[in-house]
Design an enzyme around this catalytic site. Structure first.
Site, PDB file in Angstrom:
ATOM      1  CG  ASP A   1      -7.309   3.323  -0.660  1.00  0.00           C
ATOM      2  OD1 ASP A   1      -7.718   2.243  -0.499  1.00  0.00           O
ATOM      3  OD2 ASP A   1      -7.482   4.178   0.420  1.00  0.00           O
TER       4      ASP A   1
ATOM      5  CE  LYS B   1      -4.424   0.871   0.236  1.00  0.00           C
ATOM      6  NZ  LYS B   1      -5.488   0.060  -0.087  1.00  0.00           N
TER       7      LYS B   1
HETATM    8  P1  NDP Z   1     -12.808   7.833  -2.452  1.00  0.00           P
HETATM    9  O1  NDP Z   1     -11.864   8.923  -2.472  1.00  0.00           O
HETATM   10  O2  NDP Z   1     -13.331   7.818  -3.917  1.00  0.00           O
HETATM   11  O3  NDP Z   1     -13.936   8.293  -1.689  1.00  0.00           O
HETATM   12  C1  NDP Z   1     -14.072   8.482  -0.182  1.00  0.00           C
HETATM   13  C2  NDP Z   1     -15.363   8.843   0.357  1.00  0.00           C
HETATM   14  O4  NDP Z   1     -14.952   8.582   1.962  1.00  0.00           O
HETATM   15  C3  NDP Z   1     -15.337  10.418   0.199  1.00  0.00           C
HETATM   16  O5  NDP Z   1     -16.960  10.468   0.231  1.00  0.00           O
HETATM   17  C4  NDP Z   1     -14.857  10.795   1.458  1.00  0.00           C
HETATM   18  O6  NDP Z   1     -15.286  12.309   1.914  1.00  0.00           O
HETATM   19  C5  NDP Z   1     -14.821   9.943   2.543  1.00  0.00           C
HETATM   20  N1  NDP Z   1     -13.923   9.969   3.494  1.00  0.00           N
HETATM   21  C6  NDP Z   1     -12.745   9.582   3.466  1.00  0.00           C
HETATM   22  N2  NDP Z   1     -12.066   9.902   4.587  1.00  0.00           N
HETATM   23  C7  NDP Z   1     -12.881  10.611   5.382  1.00  0.00           C
HETATM   24  C8  NDP Z   1     -12.698  10.816   6.870  1.00  0.00           C
HETATM   25  N3  NDP Z   1     -11.715  10.659   7.470  1.00  0.00           N
HETATM   26  N4  NDP Z   1     -13.993  11.314   7.444  1.00  0.00           N
HETATM   27  C9  NDP Z   1     -15.217  11.119   6.780  1.00  0.00           C
HETATM   28  N5  NDP Z   1     -15.355  10.982   5.559  1.00  0.00           N
HETATM   29  C10 NDP Z   1     -14.182  10.531   4.811  1.00  0.00           C
HETATM   30  O7  NDP Z   1     -12.397   6.519  -1.830  1.00  0.00           O
HETATM   31  P2  NDP Z   1     -12.753   5.069  -2.217  1.00  0.00           P
HETATM   32  O8  NDP Z   1     -14.440   5.149  -2.320  1.00  0.00           O
HETATM   33  O9  NDP Z   1     -12.045   4.690  -3.044  1.00  0.00           O
HETATM   34  O10 NDP Z   1     -12.510   4.534  -0.775  1.00  0.00           O
HETATM   35  C11 NDP Z   1     -13.244   4.261   0.418  1.00  0.00           C
HETATM   36  C12 NDP Z   1     -12.955   2.947   1.237  1.00  0.00           C
HETATM   37  O11 NDP Z   1     -12.842   2.008   0.500  1.00  0.00           O
HETATM   38  C13 NDP Z   1     -11.486   3.330   1.984  1.00  0.00           C
HETATM   39  O12 NDP Z   1     -11.612   2.793   3.172  1.00  0.00           O
HETATM   40  C14 NDP Z   1     -10.655   2.611   1.014  1.00  0.00           C
HETATM   41  O13 NDP Z   1      -9.448   2.174   1.637  1.00  0.00           O
HETATM   42  C15 NDP Z   1     -11.729   1.385   0.700  1.00  0.00           C
HETATM   43  N6  NDP Z   1     -11.405   0.528  -0.669  1.00  0.00           N
HETATM   44  C16 NDP Z   1     -11.186   1.118  -1.806  1.00  0.00           C
HETATM   45  C17 NDP Z   1     -10.963   0.259  -2.814  1.00  0.00           C
HETATM   46  C18 NDP Z   1     -11.049   1.079  -4.393  1.00  0.00           C
HETATM   47  O14 NDP Z   1     -10.802   0.097  -5.075  1.00  0.00           O
HETATM   48  N7  NDP Z   1     -11.110   2.106  -4.369  1.00  0.00           N
HETATM   49  C19 NDP Z   1     -11.088  -1.123  -3.038  1.00  0.00           C
HETATM   50  C20 NDP Z   1     -11.181  -1.710  -1.341  1.00  0.00           C
HETATM   51  C21 NDP Z   1     -11.181  -0.680  -0.318  1.00  0.00           C
HETATM   52  P3  NDP Z   1     -14.411  13.650   1.770  1.00  0.00           P
HETATM   53  O15 NDP Z   1     -14.573  13.846   0.247  1.00  0.00           O
HETATM   54  O16 NDP Z   1     -15.255  14.432   2.380  1.00  0.00           O
HETATM   55  O17 NDP Z   1     -13.253  13.285   2.244  1.00  0.00           O
HETATM   56  O1  2IT Z   2      -7.931  -1.307  -0.579  1.00  0.00           O
HETATM   57  C1  2IT Z   2      -7.899  -1.920  -1.640  1.00  0.00           C
HETATM   58  O2  2IT Z   2      -8.023  -3.196  -1.928  1.00  0.00           O
HETATM   59  C2  2IT Z   2      -7.655  -1.047  -2.655  1.00  0.00           C
HETATM   60  N1  2IT Z   2      -7.527  -0.038  -2.463  1.00  0.00           N
HETATM   61  C3  2IT Z   2      -7.684  -1.501  -4.288  1.00  0.00           C
HETATM   62  C4  2IT Z   2      -6.334  -2.044  -4.413  1.00  0.00           C
HETATM   63  C5  2IT Z   2      -5.951  -2.535  -5.867  1.00  0.00           C
HETATM   64  O3  2IT Z   2      -4.710  -2.801  -6.185  1.00  0.00           O
HETATM   65  O4  2IT Z   2      -6.873  -2.481  -6.773  1.00  0.00           O
END
Ligand code: NDP
Ligand code: 2IT
Length: 452
Positions: free
Chosen positions: A172, A132
């Site tokens: 992420d 990561k």
């Molecule tokens: P994005 O940046 O697209 O969206 C994140 C969302 O979460 C936004 O709405 C953001 O609001 C909110 N957020 C982030 N940090 C905070 C915080 N500290 N407090 C309140 N709200 C928060 O990210 P993703 O959708 O890609 O990721 C969301 C989660 O999913 C994370 O935990 C990530 O690790 C996990 N994840 C993502 C994957 C992927 O493929 N993208 C795969 C597996 C897991 P704001 O804009 O106001 O910060």
């Molecule tokens: O938390 C996760 O699994 C991710 N942000 C996606 C990682 C990836 O390599 O697609």
């Protein structure tokens, strides 16, 4: 023969040592506790896992890179951020895991995410190790040009550590298609190589996989559906609360609707929206993906069915299922108690470690089906591995083919976790099932490959 209680004592000692050796990294401690506390039964049952040094190697990253990221804003001012890449474990394949750009990023956060990724990636069965990275850069309010300059500076250091057979980053929090584009462009420029498989989450026309943007959210809903199926229920007609409004939340809401359920909330760091008619996805996508706006704009434009609650948490809204999809520790013990009081049947983690340990305990004690992130949100990284496979073969698969594979992988992960939990006397405990099943795959490879 080591007993479970002797093993538990040894793991407790190791956890204390981890806290001492990794000071001021509470999220990493939390992730290590959550995994190690469930491993005693498998270590006691299989003596090879008690081999001195195996768990100690597992909790120590193979490599940790920290670097300076200087960049200039649109006014010409210089900013200095910190960049990270933690290459945690490559026993099963090249390091694989996303990059997070958020002001809260520090080494402990990246280590927690990298540690989770080892087991998650093992559960996909696709031959990817765990890693990561990211930066404490805050993309909010930055122009495209500023984000581009930041990404170029970040990659100017990162490029020497990654490669399609070495380490393959993706998105992420704060890193989506736009950022992957800028990062890929700079990698290509510096190396003079068209090496599509060095990053995943790329755009459709230049090596990206169909369904990768949707994969994490879709996968989590498929996992929740599998947990409900196990209990003789399905998603049809269920009300869902979803937190976040980014990549994972949006495609979670989309898949819920496709399977007959209704998501009534979304949120960002300013508060949440509740929409009694169900979230209008076209409007949410327009505000979040196109305008990069805040969720209060959704309530303003949606009309009477929606309201914005500043600073609140979506868990106060009654629902049958809850899908936390924003960030770590966003669902605590009080939130869990509220969900239980409101009759929640299943909680499935789209985000990484969104539920605190106390919340998980309470939900499981109340008999709520609980899907831990390393199983439930593995669809994203799984389709990343499918993107790597397509890049390697210089081909691209149809959306239908990728989605079929994703469905198969999520059902397979569900079955693996469920059966492993039963095998180790913890029926219905997906946390134990996911940790042990992921651990077995990584540990077997580490043992076979010797002390490295
Ligand atoms: P994005 O940046 O697209 O969206 C994140 C969302 O979460 C936004 O709405 C953001 O609001 C909110 N957020 C982030 N940090 C905070 C915080 N500290 N407090 C309140 N709200 C928060 O990210 P993703 O959708 O890609 O990721 C969301 C989660 O999913 C994370 O935990 C990530 O690790 C996990 N994840 C993502 C994957 C992927 O493929 N993208 C795969 C597996 C897991 P704001 O804009 O106001 O910060
Ligand atoms: O938390 C996760 O699994 C991710 N942000 C996606 C990682 C990836 O390599 O697609």
């Amino acid at each position: 023969m080591t007993t479970r209680s002797e093993t538990r004592t040894a793991l407790d000692h190791l956890l204390t040592e981890i806290e001492h050796r990794n000071p001021a990294q509470p999220e990493f401690h939390q992730a290590a506790h959550e995994v190690l506390e469930t491993l005693a039964p498998v270590i006691a049952a299989r003596p090879e896992y008690a081999e001195p040094g195996l768990i100690e190697r597992l909790v120590e990253p193979e490599r940790q890179v920290i670097f300076r990221v200087p960049w200039q804003d649109d006014q010409g001012r210089v900013h200095v951020n910190r960049g990270f890449r933690v290459e945690f474990n490559s026993a099963l394949g090249p390091y694989k895991g996303g990059l997070r750009f958020h002001p809260s990023v520090n080494l402990g956060v990246i280590k927690f995410l990298g540690f989770e990724q080892i087991f998650k990636n093992a559960l996909t069965g696709l031959g990817i190790g765990g890693g990561k990275g990211g930066s404490d850069f805050d993309p909010h309010g930055r122009s495209d040009a500023e984000v581009m300059r930041f990404c170029q500076s970040f990659m100017t250091e990162l490029y020497r550590h990654i490669g399609e057979h070495t380490d393959v980053p993706a998105g992420d929090i704060g890193v989506g298609g736009r950022e992957i584009g800028y990062l890929f462009g700079q990698y290509r420029r510096i190396t003079n190589r068209w090496e599509a498989g060095v990053l995943t989450g790329k755009g459709q026309g230049w090596g990206g996989s169909l369904i990768r943007p949707e994969a994490t959210g879709y996968g989590n809903v498929l996992f929740a559906a599998a947990m409900l199926r196990e209990r003789g229920e399905d998603l049809e007609g269920q009300t869902a609360v979803v937190s976040g409004s980014g990549n994972v939340a949006i495609y979670t809401i989309e898949k819920l609707a496709a399977l007959g359920a209704n998501a009534v909330t979304c949120s960002d760091s300013s508060g949440y929206v509740v929409d009694e008619k169900g979230i209008d996805l076209d409007l949410l996508k327009q505000i979040k993906e196109v305008e990069r706006g805040r969720v209060d704009a959704y309530a303003e434009r949606r009309g009477a069915s929606a309201r914005f609650v500043p600073g609140g948490r979506v868990w106060d809204v009654p629902a049958d299922i809850a899908l936390p999809s924003a960030t770590q520790n966003e669902l605590d013990e009080n939130d869990a108690a509220t969900l239980i009081r409101n009759g929640v049947k299943a909680v499935s983690e789209g985000a990484n470690m969104p539920a605190t340990p106390e919340a998980v305990h309470l939900l499981q004690k109340a008999g709520v089906a609980f899907g831990p992130g390393k199983a439930a949100n593995a669809g994203g990284v799984a389709v990343s591995a499918l993107e790597m496979a397509q890049n390697h073969a210089r081909t691209s698969w149809s959306a239908a083919r990728v989605e079929k594979e994703l469905t198969h992988i999520m059902n397979d992960i569900h079955t693996t976790c469920h059966e492993t939990a039963e095998r180790y006397d913890a029926p219905g405990d997906y946390v134990t099932g996911a940790n042990i099943a992921g651990f077995e795959r990584v540990a077997d490879a580490m043992l076979a490959q010797g002390v490295i």
